[in-house]
Every structure is written in C-alpha cells, then in structure tokens.
Scaffold this motif. Structure first.
Motif, short mmCIF file in Angstrom:
data_model
loop_
_atom_site.label_atom_id
_atom_site.label_comp_id
_atom_site.label_asym_id
_atom_site.label_seq_id
_atom_site.Cartn_x
_atom_site.Cartn_y
_atom_site.Cartn_z
N LYS A 75 0.56 -1.00 -0.05
CA LYS A 75 0.05 0.01 -0.06
C LYS A 75 0.86 1.11 -0.24
O LYS A 75 2.13 1.30 -0.37
N GLY A 76 0.32 2.53 0.26
CA GLY A 76 1.05 3.65 0.23
C GLY A 76 1.97 3.42 1.95
O GLY A 76 2.04 2.54 2.57
N ALA A 77 2.78 4.59 1.90
CA ALA A 77 3.52 4.92 2.96
C ALA A 77 3.96 6.23 3.41
O ALA A 77 3.86 7.15 2.56
N TYR A 78 4.21 6.50 4.62
CA TYR A 78 4.56 7.86 5.03
C TYR A 78 6.16 8.09 5.03
O TYR A 78 6.48 6.99 5.48
N LEU A 79 6.38 9.33 4.87
CA LEU A 79 8.07 9.24 4.95
C LEU A 79 8.07 10.30 6.18
O LEU A 79 7.85 11.43 5.76
N ILE A 80 8.81 9.97 7.09
CA ILE A 80 9.04 11.19 8.13
C ILE A 80 10.41 11.65 8.17
O ILE A 80 11.29 11.04 8.16
N GLY A 81 10.49 12.97 8.20
CA GLY A 81 11.62 13.61 8.16
C GLY A 81 12.69 13.35 6.94
O GLY A 81 13.96 13.37 7.07
N GLY A 82 12.27 12.82 5.93
CA GLY A 82 13.04 12.23 4.76
C GLY A 82 13.79 11.00 5.02
O GLY A 82 14.51 10.80 4.05
N THR A 83 13.53 10.53 6.12
CA THR A 83 14.46 9.41 6.66
C THR A 83 13.72 8.18 6.82
O THR A 83 14.26 6.95 6.80
N GLU A 84 12.47 8.02 7.59
CA GLU A 84 12.03 7.01 7.87
C GLU A 84 10.58 6.67 7.49
O GLU A 84 9.85 7.58 7.27
N ILE A 85 10.56 5.43 6.85
CA ILE A 85 9.16 4.92 6.36
C ILE A 85 8.36 4.37 7.42
O ILE A 85 8.61 3.46 8.12
N ILE A 86 6.96 4.68 7.31
CA ILE A 86 6.24 4.39 8.11
C ILE A 86 4.90 3.39 7.09
O ILE A 86 4.27 4.35 6.52
N ASP A 87 4.95 2.37 7.13
CA ASP A 87 3.85 1.64 6.13
C ASP A 87 2.54 1.93 6.52
O ASP A 87 2.18 1.98 7.87
N GLU A 88 1.61 2.22 5.53
CA GLU A 88 0.34 2.22 5.97
C GLU A 88 -0.53 1.38 6.39
O GLU A 88 -1.61 1.45 6.96
#
Length: 762
Positions: free
Chosen positions: A6-19
């Motif tokens: 699915k989609g994903a969030y990128l936090i601070g350009g360095t950390e991926i959080i899977d939707e």
C-alpha cells in the motif's frame, strides 16, 4: 528491493511508516502531532511543483503550463507545422530545437539537412533556440543549459527526464507541445506519487544503469508505477554523484511512470555551479510528513551488475545469473522471440556460447543514458592498457555532448579509449533507435542506451534480418570489452577509478548554438525542403462509423517502434503521407494496403461521391446495416480502419505512431489497455477513438467489419458503454467498448477530427 503493498508515509525524509500499520499513531509518536493522509500528500516534492504550475485552481484536475519545451529533428518539424496551421505567431516560452536523431544526413538525399534548415529558420522567425547536429543529444543539452530547480519542462521525446536536477520533466507526443506553443495547457488528473527510497551505497563497479534495470525489472510488468510520478528520496541519494542520479533518472521512462523528481543537495548545487548556472539550483525535500501512494525501497549496496536481455528493458537479470544459468536464460530469450518476432526469422542466442561463456559482437556506450562524463571516464579506467581485440567484437563510444567530448580529450580519457581499438563518435542518438552501428545479421550487441526492443538496433525483419540488443552499464560493457567480448561484470575486475573532476566549457555552445533570446523576427522566411509537407485535411467524427479491422496483434505489449519503425524511416517524419507508408511494416506488412482500401470509401464521402462505388467491398456491409438501421447512409456515415492490440504504445513518445494510422484512414484503436498515457493522448490528439475492450473478450477477427452507430452522439453524451456490431454476412453481432476517462477538451478534439481542426475552430 521492496515494493510496499500500500502507500507509505516518510517522516523527516528518512523513516518509512507503512500504511498497513497503525500509521497515524506512529506518526503522532514521532512528530508529536496528527497529520491526515490528505495533508501529507501535499508534502511531496512533486505536489509542490505541480501546484506551482497548475492554472486550473483545482489540484484534482490539473492544467499545467510548462516553463520550457524541447524537441529534436524527428519531431520538431511536425510540431511546428501543426502549430503554424493553428495560428502560431511566436514561441511563448523557450523552445529548444536539437538535431541529434537525423544528425548523419545519411539517407534520403537532402531530407535531413532540409529539416535542420527548417528548424534554424523557425528558431529565428518564432524566437527559439537551435542546436546544430553533433553538438549534443537533446537531453544532455537540456541538463547542461535548460534544467532548473522547481521548474517543469515538456519534451517531444519519451526520455525527457531531468528529475535528478530538481526539474519535473515529461515526454509527450508532439500535439501536447503544440498546445503549449498556442498558450494552452497540459490537462491531466492529479497523478499518484510513488516514493523511491534509496539507502546504502553502490558497490564499486556498479553503475546507474544497473540500478535502473533492477528498478525496471521490479515494476514494469506489474504496472506499479504506471502513469505516476517517481520521487527519489532517502539517505542513499547523498551517496550518488549527479551523473549517477541522472543515469538512473533517464531510464525511469521504461517503468512507464509519468515523470520523476529527486530531492536535491549540494551535489546538485555543484552541478549547476560547474555549468555556470548556480542561480538555477533549488533545494528540494519532502515535508516533515509526506504520504506516497506507493513506496519502493532500494538498498543500493545490494545491486549487482545487471543485463536486460532482448527484447525489453524489464527482461532483467544480474550478469552473475546469466553466466551461471547461461543456456537456460538464452533458450528462454529464444522462446520469447517466437512471440516478439512472430516467427518471421530464425532467432538464435545459444550459438553465442563459446567454451561455456557468452560472446557478444558489439559494445556501445551512447546517448542520454550512457554518454555521460562519469560513465565514459569509468569505461576508460577499466580499459586502460587493454585491447578490445581483433575479432568480431567492436566498441563505439558516443559522448552525449561536445563539451563532454572536449573534456574527455583534455583529461586523456579519449586517448585511453582509442588506444584500445574503441571508436569515439560525436553526440548522436542513432544507436538508441536503429540509425547507427547496426550489427551484422544474428549479431548480439550490449549497449548502455535506453531501449532494446525488437529491431531497435536497425535490423529488418521484412528483409529476413535479425540482430538483438541487451542493455548494460558502461562499466560492465568496458569490462566485457577488456575481456575481448566475453560477458563480464565490472565487479569482477580490480580497477583504480580516477574519478576525474568535470570542467564544463560553454564556449562551444556560444560559438555554434543559435539563441534568439526569445526575440521573434517575423521577417525571416521559413525554409521548406521538398520533403516537408503539410498535414492532409482530416474530417470531423461522423454520426455513424464503419470500421474495418486491418491488423490484429496479440503480443502482450506492442511498442511504438512496431507501430511505426525507427531507423531510416525517421528521414520521412516531415512528410506525413511518406512516413505512413512504413506503418506496421515490420509487424504487419499487409496493414498499409488494407488501410488504404477502406480509406477509398471515406475519400469518396469527403469528395461527395458514392463510397459503395469507390470500394465495392462495403456494399454488402451497408446492406446488412440498413436492415436494422435504415436511416444510415449519405451524410451521416464515415468509413475507416482500426487495429486491435492487447497493450499498444509502450516506448517512444513519437506522435507518428498514431498520426500515421490517421492519415491512412484510421479512426480508432481497440485495446485491452494502453501501455502509456502519451500514446493514448496521441490517438486522441489525432482524432482517433481509444476504444477499450475487456481482456479475453474479442468478438471479431482480423478483416471483419464493425459498425458503430451513433458514435458522435456517444462521445458528446459521455456514454460509458458504446454499442458496436460485428458484421458477419447477414448478421450483426453486438458487443460493447468504452473510451475510459476523457476531458471535455479531449472529446471536443475527437469530435472535430484532430487537434489541428480543434484549434482552427477556435
């Protein structure tokens, strides 16, 4: 390489959080605040650039105005001719006309240089920029002189990609550039944005083509990024030089994505500084919390030297895999060739095995993908003190611009390469589209170029010829050359890479490039050679339509090269009717004759005479139609051809893949899906109906007649399911097609018959 489901969030350009996880809670824990998906979507780099260029006021349905345009010498004549016919007076934004495809002026008599003189005179008359032959390939000139951070460029070449430099660029068919020249907009629904998260650092000997082929192999077949924007982010970006990023970026076209953009840093700032344009640099980064519709995670350190075997860039393996499973992989390529080549020739690769190793006949490092400074310097380091040998194997190197060539001469890399037996040539796109270094029959070429479609290297199936291309990085091509033609990954060699600094000298361009500085001179007469022809008159969409299926293609994908071959045919791209004679010539040689036959009926309609007398074959067809539709006839009927293909339009942006069908009387394509947005747009802009039919549902056969009643009203009324009949003797068998999503302007263009008619009506 990992593709997120699915989609994903990128936090601070360095950390991926899977939707798929409890994303919102994780985001709040990391940032101390809640961020909605909708708000996070607006934090991508792509969203910001598109917003800055959107004139609609609605970010769901974009109307984009680009900052600059660029074309080459097999597209700019048709584009300018179309714009002139539609009322062009001045280029409203910078428009660069490069001459890198028909540079050699090798076939067709005066045709190619006539086109160049047409381009120069138009640059003077309408206020453009003209880059003479051999100075630079289109995309290298754009990198050196046009790209700018946060800007957008539209080009009439599919590999228009400058995302690594912070420029969102798109390759489209010529009519989309015509719209910009006439102060219209590029209309598109807001595309999805897929993040490409890079981490790690490439192994020594691994180059940008290796990363690109691994990416293409992972996403092409599954359509993961089709018509989306790729946004390159993550800590691995900083471990790549500007040239390395550019080399990956240009190949994103082969994923079928719409465009690309990268986060930028001091490496890119240095690139602009080296080219004397540091003011054009802009730092680009995603926001604190950015949402991506998909995410691709690539560990650069895990990428190995790659090879894309014939006949597609997605047919990718590691070179290690190929060498370990040589006969199996070669046999699989031969099996796939039976489909790609329709059994027209006897294609063999297994006979390239010598003493258990794969021998190749030719190596080429060229064009917008391979001809960069770092690629060629790395190849020179690998080949230093070596010889390519005196057997069949040859090596040609094409620096992407004259400034690059001059720097290679100054730093000694050119001499190093030439000493090995390699040949250095001027900036030219020929090896990418079949107009240079065509191998011998049954030859096998390895190339750091963009594509390896069937016959893309210049051979002709219709003449019994076949050669093939595998794509590789310049480094492994050089390693193979050092091994005298035996396939070798660059990582197998212990090489001291000098990594020389690049110095850009713009004097070459100052001395040779014509730049109007945006000033148009209406006193300049446009120069027309005898091969430069106007577009023939095209009729509006009739009320009812009779179509003859004149070609049926069941390959999984049909490329634009198969619809209109590249190579020497490019000399006729300023002559619509002349070029049309080559349509589908390699795929279906009967097509042109069959299309012309049914076109006789349409020409009779346009001349006010009887279509049934002009082409008697349609008499029984009309008799059957009139049993059910007695009012169909004079004044409300049109005749033409259509083709069926499973998935047409992969590859080049060339509008001629559609326009050649149109000038031969084509009214439609029927497909299960269209491989790219740009091919579907080309069909629409040339007034052709992009019909869709469900996969596996094919109620007609080649050379059947189809009747589409009320087609004009169906387009006007935005009818979702359109009724079509197959004419079988005295019977009419009904099925349905659809047109997919279309804007009001696109519908109007089809109703008018083509983009030229649309603008004339305005």
């Amino acid at each position: 390489m990992k593709l997120f489901d699915k989609g994903a969030y990128l936090i601070g350009g360095t950390e991926i959080i899977d939707e798929t996880t409890d994303a919102q809670a994780a985001i709040q824990a990391k940032t101390g605040k809640a961020v909605s998906k909708e708000a996070a979507k607006e934090q991508t780099i792509a969203y910001g650039i598109l917003k800055d260029h959107n004139t609609s006021g609605n970010m769901e349905n974009l109307q984009i105005k680009f900052d600059k345009l660029t074309s080459h010498d097999i597209t700019f004549v048709g584009i300018i001719q179309t714009a002139r016919a539609s009322g062009l007076e001045k280029f409203p934004i910078p428009y660069v006309l490069t001459n890198c495809h028909n540079s050699l002026c090798a076939v067709g008599g005066t045709i190619n240089e006539d086109d160049h003189m047409f381009g120069l005179s138009c640059a003077k008359r309408y206020g453009g920029i003209y880059v003479p032959p051999h100075q630079a390939v289109i995309h290298q000139f754009a990198r050196e002189m046009l790209a700018a951070g946060g800007k957008m460029i539209l080009g009439s070449d599919s590999h228009t990609r400058y995302g690594a430099l912070g420029t969102m660029a798109m390759g489209e068919g010529g009519p989309e550039l015509v719209k910009q020249l006439l102060n219209r907009t590029y209309d598109i629904a807001m595309p999805g944005v897929v993040g490409v998260y890079l981490k790690g650092k490439p192994q020594i000997g691994v180059g940008p083509q290796d990363v690109a082929l691994a990416l293409i192999g992972a996403v092409f077949a599954n359509g993961y990024v089709k018509n989306k924007v790729l946004e390159f982010v993550g800590p691995g970006v900083s471990n790549l030089s500007a040239d390395f990023r550019i080399g990956i970026d240009v190949m994103t076209t082969e994923t079928t994505c719409l465009s690309s953009i990268w986060q930028t840093d001091n490496e890119i700032k240095d690139f602009y500084d080296i080219h004397g344009r540091v003011e054009d640099y802009k730092e680009l980064n995603p926001g604190e919390v950015a949402y991506y519709d998909g995410m691709i995670e690539i560990d650069l350190g895990e990428i190995k030297p790659m090879i894309a075997m014939p006949f597609h860039p997605s047919n990718a393996y590691t070179i290690e895999e190929v060498n370990a499973n040589l006969m199996d992989i070669l046999a699989d390529c031969e099996k796939k060739a039976l489909v790609s080549l329709d059994g027209a020739v006897d294609f063999k690769l297994t006979d390239k095995v010598r003493d258990g190793k794969l021998y190749v006949d030719q190596g080429i490092i060229a064009g917008c993908a391979g001809g960069g400074f770092e690629n060629i310097c790395a190849a020179a380091d690998i080949l230093k003190g070596a010889s390519i040998g005196s057997d069949e194997f040859t090596l040609s190197v094409y620096p992407a611009s004259m400034p690059i060539y001059m720097e290679l001469v100054k730093n000694g890399s050119a001499a190093t390469l030439m000493e090995t037996g390699a040949i250095l040539k001027t900036a030219f796109c020929g090896p990418c589209f079949g107009a240079g270094d065509t191998p011998a029959n049954n030859g096998f070429s390895i190339r750091h170029s963009t594509r390896n479609f069937p016959n893309r290297e210049g051979s002709k199936l219709q003449s019994g010829q076949i050669a093939s291309v595998a794509l590789m990085d310049a480094r492994s091509i050089a390693a193979t050359a050092a091994n005298k033609g035996y396939l070798t990954p660059a990582t197998d060699l212990d090489v001291n890479y000098a990594n020389p600094k690049y110095f850009f000298d713009k004097k070459i361009y100052e001395n040779r490039v014509f730049d109007s500085k945006g000033v148009a001179d209406s006193s300049v007469e446009v120069k027309f050679g005898p091969n430069i022809k106007d577009w023939p008159k095209m009729s509006p969409l009739p009320e009812n339509l009779v179509l003859k299926v004149v070609s049926e293609i069941h390959d999984p994908v049909t490329t634009t090269d198969e619809l209109i071959p590249s190579g020497e045919t490019s000399s006729y791209r300023s002559n619509p009717l002349g070029l049309a004679e080559f349509t589908l010539s390699r795929k279906d040689p009967a097509y042109v004759g069959k299309a012309k036959e049914i076109q006789k009926a349409q020409k009779a309609v346009e001349a006010g005479s009887c279509p049934l007398e002009a082409f008697e074959e349609v008499k029984p067809v009309m008799e059957t139609i009139r049993k059910t539709y007695p009012d169909v006839g004079e004044g409300n009927i049109g005749f033409g051809s259509t083709i069926f293909a499973v998935k047409p339009g992969d590859g080049s942006a060339r509008e001629q893949a559609a326009s050649c069908q149109k000038v031969l009387g084509g009214w439609a394509n029927i497909a299960n899906e269209y491989a790219t947005k740009r091919y579907r747009s080309n069909l629409i802009n040339w007034g052709m109906l992009p019909f869709l039919i469900k996969e596996g549902d094919l109620p007609f056969e080649n050379y059947d007649y189809l009747f589409v009643p009320g087609i004009r009203k169906a387009v006007e009324d935005k009818t979702e399911e359109i009724k079509v009949y197959v004419i079988k003797g005295d019977e009419m068998n009904e099925f349905t097609v659809s047109l997919g999503d279309m804007t009001d302007d696109e519908r109007d263009i089809i109703l008018k018959g083509c983009l030229i008619n649309y603008y004339r009506s305005k």
